[in-house]
Design a protein around this motif. Structure first.
Motif, mmCIF file in Angstrom:
data_model
loop_
_atom_site.group_PDB
_atom_site.id
_atom_site.type_symbol
_atom_site.label_atom_id
_atom_site.label_comp_id
_atom_site.label_asym_id
_atom_site.label_seq_id
_atom_site.Cartn_x
_atom_site.Cartn_y
_atom_site.Cartn_z
ATOM 1 N N ASP A 1 17.372 37.957 8.357
ATOM 2 C CA ASP A 1 17.416 37.295 9.661
ATOM 3 C C ASP A 1 18.144 38.181 10.676
ATOM 4 O O ASP A 1 19.364 38.397 10.567
ATOM 5 N N PRO A 2 17.434 38.711 11.695
ATOM 6 C CA PRO A 2 18.085 39.587 12.680
ATOM 7 C C PRO A 2 19.122 38.865 13.549
ATOM 8 O O PRO A 2 19.956 39.503 14.177
ATOM 9 N N LYS A 3 19.082 37.514 13.571
ATOM 10 C CA LYS A 3 20.049 36.753 14.365
ATOM 11 C C LYS A 3 21.467 36.890 13.823
ATOM 12 O O LYS A 3 22.438 36.565 14.520
ATOM 13 N N LEU A 4 21.572 37.345 12.568
ATOM 14 C CA LEU A 4 22.894 37.471 11.949
ATOM 15 C C LEU A 4 23.562 38.807 12.260
ATOM 16 O O LEU A 4 24.716 39.021 11.891
ATOM 17 N N LEU A 5 22.850 39.713 12.943
ATOM 18 C CA LEU A 5 23.405 41.049 13.216
ATOM 19 C C LEU A 5 24.711 41.021 14.014
ATOM 20 O O LEU A 5 25.640 41.786 13.698
ATOM 21 N N PRO A 6 24.856 40.168 15.048
ATOM 22 C CA PRO A 6 26.142 40.133 15.769
ATOM 23 C C PRO A 6 27.320 39.793 14.856
ATOM 24 O O PRO A 6 28.439 40.270 15.065
ATOM 25 N N SER A 7 27.058 38.965 13.827
ATOM 26 C CA SER A 7 28.122 38.602 12.882
ATOM 27 C C SER A 7 28.588 39.823 12.103
ATOM 28 O O SER A 7 29.778 39.940 11.781
ATOM 29 N N VAL B 1 26.931 46.992 4.788
ATOM 30 C CA VAL B 1 26.721 47.151 6.225
ATOM 31 C C VAL B 1 25.636 48.184 6.501
ATOM 32 O O VAL B 1 24.744 47.981 7.343
ATOM 33 N N LEU B 2 25.700 49.308 5.780
ATOM 34 C CA LEU B 2 24.693 50.366 5.959
ATOM 35 C C LEU B 2 23.289 49.844 5.654
ATOM 36 O O LEU B 2 22.331 50.150 6.364
ATOM 37 N N LYS B 3 23.161 49.044 4.612
ATOM 38 C CA LYS B 3 21.852 48.510 4.213
ATOM 39 C C LYS B 3 21.303 47.560 5.275
ATOM 40 O O LYS B 3 20.097 47.541 5.547
ATOM 41 N N ILE B 4 22.213 46.761 5.862
ATOM 42 C CA ILE B 4 21.773 45.822 6.904
ATOM 43 C C ILE B 4 21.216 46.586 8.103
ATOM 44 O O ILE B 4 20.131 46.280 8.618
ATOM 45 N N TYR B 5 21.954 47.605 8.552
ATOM 46 C CA TYR B 5 21.502 48.400 9.698
ATOM 47 C C TYR B 5 20.226 49.181 9.364
ATOM 48 O O TYR B 5 19.341 49.341 10.206
ATOM 49 N N SER B 6 20.130 49.662 8.140
ATOM 50 C CA SER B 6 18.939 50.415 7.716
ATOM 51 C C SER B 6 17.702 49.535 7.770
ATOM 52 O O SER B 6 16.670 49.919 8.319
ATOM 53 N N ARG B 7 17.834 48.312 7.202
ATOM 54 C CA ARG B 7 16.679 47.411 7.161
ATOM 55 C C ARG B 7 16.217 47.013 8.551
ATOM 56 O O ARG B 7 15.034 46.799 8.795
ATOM 57 N N ASN B 8 17.140 46.926 9.489
ATOM 58 C CA ASN B 8 16.808 46.522 10.855
ATOM 59 C C ASN B 8 16.515 47.704 11.777
ATOM 60 O O ASN B 8 16.512 47.554 13.007
ATOM 61 N N GLN B 9 16.275 48.873 11.171
ATOM 62 C CA GLN B 9 15.917 50.095 11.905
ATOM 63 C C GLN B 9 16.971 50.453 12.959
ATOM 64 O O GLN B 9 16.651 50.851 14.073
ATOM 65 N N MET B 10 18.224 50.314 12.574
ATOM 66 C CA MET B 10 19.344 50.633 13.472
ATOM 67 C C MET B 10 20.083 51.846 12.919
ATOM 68 O O MET B 10 21.232 51.764 12.470
ATOM 69 N N ALA B 11 19.372 52.984 12.935
ATOM 70 C CA ALA B 11 19.897 54.204 12.316
ATOM 71 C C ALA B 11 21.157 54.713 13.012
ATOM 72 O O ALA B 11 22.070 55.227 12.359
ATOM 73 N N GLU B 12 21.214 54.557 14.332
ATOM 74 C CA GLU B 12 22.387 55.059 15.067
ATOM 75 C C GLU B 12 23.639 54.270 14.687
ATOM 76 O O GLU B 12 24.724 54.844 14.515
ATOM 77 N N GLN B 13 23.520 52.949 14.552
ATOM 78 C CA GLN B 13 24.656 52.128 14.144
ATOM 79 C C GLN B 13 25.073 52.468 12.718
ATOM 80 O O GLN B 13 26.272 52.490 12.400
#
Length: 695
Positions: free
Chosen positions: A59-65, A88-100
Motif C-alpha cells: 500500500d503506497p499510502k503507508l509511505l509517509p509512515s 526500509v530499503l525494500k519498501i523504497y525499492s518496491r515503490n520505485q523510490m531509488a533516490e530515497q
C-alpha cells in the motif's frame, strides 16, 4: 479497534500487543500511540517489528509512515540491525523510490547505527533495477569489491536480471557460466530469470535450450519455469511447443502444475481456437478436484463467448457459482457481451439486475449494455441506461460517448448524437476520435456537411487531435456530395495536421474522381500513392484504368499498368479485360494480344469476356483470320461461347459481307441451344437488307 496501552508500557509488552493486532493500520495506530506514551521509548526490536510488517505491504499510502519512523529512529539515536534498515530499503525499492533508498543506504551508519552489508548493497542495486535505472545499477555493482563487499548469489542474480532487461542475453549467460566456475552455484532463480527474459523476447527455442541446460547441470526447474515457457509458446500461437512443455511438466515427478499453469493453458487454448481442449482440461481439473480461481473460469467464459458458444459459457458460469467463487466485473461483463451477441435480450436484463445486486456494475458494464441495446435497436432502453449511469455516479469514459454518438447516428438520431457530443464538450469530458468520426460520418450521410465541418473544428479546439478515420469520414461525405474541391482541401489539410492519408483516404478520392470522369486527377493521386509505398486494391486500379480507357487516354492507362506490374502487383482477369478492351477500342489489337498471351505467365486464366473482347477487336479491323483463331481458342480452352460471342462473330462476318458464314454460325448457336436475342436478328436483318439475300 486498537488495544488499550497499559500505564507501565514496555517495549516487550508493546511487541506482544502489535503481534496480536492483525490489521496493519490498527497496528500502526497502536505504534503511534505508544510513541506519544509518557515515560516510554521504542526499542530496536519494536522498530524492527513495525518496519518488517510495513515492508510486507504494497500500500503506497503507508509511505509517509516509513519516513516518520526513520526520523524517529534518528531522533532517538536507537541502534538497529541491518535487518531493520533492509526493511526500509525494500519498501523504497518496491515503490520505485531509488533516490530515497540511496539516501537511507548512505546514512545507514548515522541513522541506524550499523554498516551496510552485502544484503543492503543488493537491495539498493535492485532498487535501481526496479526503477529502470540500469546504468546506475551496473555502476553501483562495480563498487562492491572496492568497498570490500564480496558479491553473493543474490548479487549475481540481480546482474542477470539487469542483462535480461537490456536484452543482453549473451551477457546473462556469461554471468551464469562464470558462477559455475566459482563456489556460487546458479539456482532456479538464476535460470528462471534468464528463461523469462529470453521467452519474453520471443526466442522460445533459445529459452528451451537454457531450460534443458539447467536440467543437465542438475538444477531442478520449478513450476514457474514451466509456466513461463508454456505461456510464451501460447502467446506466439505455437500450440505444439506449448503442448510439449505441458507434457514435460505433467511427467516431471518433482514438480506439479499449479492453478497458474492450468490458467495459462486454458486461456492459451481458448485464444488458439482450441476450445474443446480447454474445456477438456477444465473438466479434468474438476474431476481431480484441482484448485480453481476466478481467472480459470474467466478465461473459459471469454473464449466460449468469443466463439459464439454462449451455451457453453453459461455452463461454465453456472459451475463457477456452484463452486462458491464469486464472479468479478470481468466475468459479468464478458457474459453480458456474449448474451447480447447471441441476441438473448431477456437474459441480458436478468444478468444486469444481478450485477446491480452484487455491486459489480462499472463503466465497461454500462458501455456493453448501451452498445447491445443499440445493436438491438432499442433506443428507449439506451436512454434509460444512460440516465441510470449518470444517477449511479459512474463516470462515462471516451468509449461511452463513442458508443452513444455512433449508436444514435446509426439509428438515425443524429440530432440526439450531436446533443450528446456538445454536452460532453461543455462538461470537459474525455472524447476520443471514435466519437468524433462517428458524428462526422453520421452528419455526412445526412448531407449535413457544414455541421460536420463544425464538429471537426470543435474537435481541434477541444484539444482532440483528428486521426485518419475522422478525416476520411469527412472526405467521404464531400465525395458523396460531389464536392471534390472541398474533399481535396481536407485531404491536403491532413498533411499540414501531421496526419498521413491512409490507403482508404486515397481510394475514396480516386474512386470519386473516376465517377466524376476526372481521370487525370485520379491518375496523379495513384502515382502519389505509389510513391508513398501505399498500394491501391484491384478495384481502384480497375476503376481508374477503365476511366482512362473510356476517356481514350490509353497511353496513361498503359503507363499505370506497367508501373503497378513492376511493383509486383498481380492484376486479376477483370483488370486484364478492362485494359484489353481499352487497347482494342483504339485499334491497338496487337498490344492487346500481347497482354492476353502474358496472362498465362501471371497464372491468370483468360475468361470468355477476354476472348470476346479480342475477337471483336479483330473483326473491327477486318482481320477475320485472327478473329477465327480466337474463336478456336475459346473452344480449345473448354469455354462455351455465349450469345455475346455469337453476336460479335455474326456482326464481324456481316461487316465483311460474309453473310452465308454468319447464317452458318447462327445455325451452330441454335444447335448449341444458345437463344438468339433481338440484337442477333437485327444484325442479320440489316446485313441482308444492305447486301441482299445470300445465294
Amino acid at each position: 479497534m486498537a488495544a488499550q496501552l497499559p500505564q507501565n508500557l514496555t517495549p516487550k509488552g508493546l511487541i506482544q500487543l502489535l503481534k496480536s493486532e492483525k490489521n496493519l493500520n490498527s497496528a500502526l495506530s497502536l505504534f503511534n500511540s505508544a510513541t506519544r506514551h509518557p515515560n516510554y521509548i521504542h526499542s530496536p526490536a519494536v522498530f524492527h517489528h513495525i518496519l518488517h510488517r510495513l515492508s510486507a505491504s504494497a500500500d503506497p499510502k503507508l509511505l509517509p509512515s516509513i519516513t516518520r519512523i526513520v526520523d524517529l529512529i534518528r531522533l532517538q539515536q536507537c541502534p538497529c540491525s541491518e535487518y531493520t534498515a533492509l526493511s526500509v530499503l525494500k519498501i523504497y525499492s518496491r515503490n520505485q523510490m531509488a533516490e530515497q533508498a540511496m539516501e537511507v543506504f548512505q546514512k545507514m551508519k548515522e541513522v541506524f547505527g550499523c554498516e551496510p552489508g552485502v544484503r543492503s548493497y543488493n537491495c539498493l542495486m535492485n532498487a535501481f533495477v526496479v526503477s529502470n535505472q540500469l546504468s546506475k545499477a551496473e555502476v553501483f555493482s562495480r563498487h562492491f569489491r572496492s568497498m570490500g563487499v564480496p558479491p553473493n548469489l543474490e548479487t549475481l542474480n540481480i546482474l542477470i536480471k539487469i542483462a535480461c532487461k537490456k536484452r543482453e542475453f549473451g551477457k546473462a549467460r556469461e554471468v551464469i557460466d562464470d558462477m559455475w566456475t566459482r563456489d556460487l552455484v546458479p539456482d532456479v532463480y538464476s535460470y528462471g530469470t534468464l528463461i523469462n527474459g529470453i521467452a519474453k523476447s520471443g526466442d522460445l527455442n533459445e529459452a528451451v535450450e537454457v531450460f534443458d541446460e539447467m536440467l543437465e547441470r542438475g538444477v531442478r526447474p520449478d513450476v514457474m519455469c514451466y509456466n513461463i515457457l508454456i505461456d510464451g509458446f501460447l502467446k506466439k500461437g505455437d500450440y505444439v511447443g506449448a503442448k510439449n512443455m505441458w507434457e514435460r511438466l505433467t511427467n516431471d515427478s518433482c514438480v506439479y502444475p499449479n492453478v497458474v499453469s492450468y490458467n495459462i493453458m486454458i486461456s492459451g487454448l481458448c485464444k488458439c481456437g482450441r476450445l474443446s481442449e480447454g474445456l477438456e482440461l477444465w473438466d479434468r481439473m474438476r474431476k481431480n478436484e484441482r484448485k480453481m480461481d476466478v481467472y480459470t473460469y474467466s478465461a473459459l467464459i471469454h473464449g466460449l463467448c468469443k466463439s459464439g458458444d454462449i451455451d457453453g459459457a453459461e455452463r461454465v458460469y453456472t459451475a463457477m457459482a456452484e463452486s462458491k467463487i464469486s464472479p468479478d466485473s470481468v466475468v459479468y461483463n464478458t457474459m453480458l457481451n456474449g448474451l447480447f451477441s447471441a441476441r438473448r435480450i431477456t437474459k441480458c436484463f436478468e444478468l444486469w439486475e444481478l450485477m446491480e445486486k452484487e455491486g459489480t456494475r462499472n463503466v465497461a458494464s454500462f458501455n456493453i449494455m448501451m452498445k447491445g441495446l443499440f445493436d438491438n435497436g432499442d433506443i428507449n432502453e439506451v436512454n434509460s441506461v444512460w440516465e441510470l449511469m449518470k444517477e449511479s455516479g459512474v463516470a462515462a469514459d471516451s468509449t461511452s460517448y463513442g458508443i452513444l454518438v455512433h449508436g444514435f447516428c446509426k439509428n438515425g438520431y443524429s440530432n440526439k448524437s450531436l446533443q450528446v457530443l456538445k454536452t460532453a464538450e461543455e462538461k470537459g469530458s474525455v472524447l476520443d476520435a471514435f466519437a468524433y468520426s462517428a458524428m462526422i460520418n453520421g452528419l455526412c450521410k445526412e448531407s449535413k456537411l457544414d455541421e460536420a465541418v463544425s464538429v471537426l473544428k470543435g474537435m481541434i479546439t477541444g484539444g482532440c487531435k483528428p486521426n485518419a478515420h475522422v478525416y476520411n469520414a469527412l472526405i467521404n461525405g464531400f465525395v458523396g456530395a460531389s464536392k471534390f474541391e472541398d474533399a481535396i482541401r481536407v485531404f491536403r489539410e491532413m498533411g499540414s495536421a501531421h496526419c498521413s492519408p491512409t490507403i482508404v483516404t486515397y481510394i475514396t478520392l480516386i474512386n470519386g474522381l473516376c465517377r466524376a470522369e476526372r481521370f487525370g486527377e485520379a491518375y496523379d493521386l495513384v502515382k502519389e500513392m505509389l510513391e508513398k509505398g501505399l498500394k491501391p486494391d484491384v478495384i481502384t486500379y480497375s476503376v481508374l484504368i477503365k476511366g482512362l480507357c473510356l476517356g481514350r487516354k490509353v497511353d496513361m492507362a498503359l503507363n499505370l499498368w506497367n508501373r503497378v506490374i513492376s511493383q509486383g502487383f498481380k492484376p486479376d482477369v477483370q483488370m486484364h479485360n478492362i485494359l484489353i478492351h481499352g487497347l482494342c477500342s483504339v485499334g491497338k489489337t496487337q498490344h492487346a494480344v500481347s497482354l492476353y498471351l502474358d496472362m498465362k505467365y501471371r497464372n491468370c486464366a483468360p475468361n470468355l469476356v477476354t476472348h470476346n473482347t479480342l475477337m471483336e477487336g479483330f473483326y473491327k479491323e477486318g482481320d477475320l483470320p485472327s478473329a477465327s483463331v480466337i474463336w478456336a481458342r475459346i473452344l480449345r480452352n473448354g469455354l462455351q461461347p455465349d450469345i455475346i460471342s455469337y453476336n460479335i462473330t455474326l456482326k464481324g462476318l456481316c461487316s465483311c459481307n460474309r453473310i452465308s458464314a454468319a447464317i452458318l454460325f447462327l445455325h451452330y448457336a441454335l444447335i448449341n441451344k444458345v437463344v438468339p436475342t433481338v440484337i442477333t436478328w437485327n444484325i442479320l436483318v440489316r446485313a441482308v437488307v444492305h447486301s441482299g439475300v445470300p445465294k
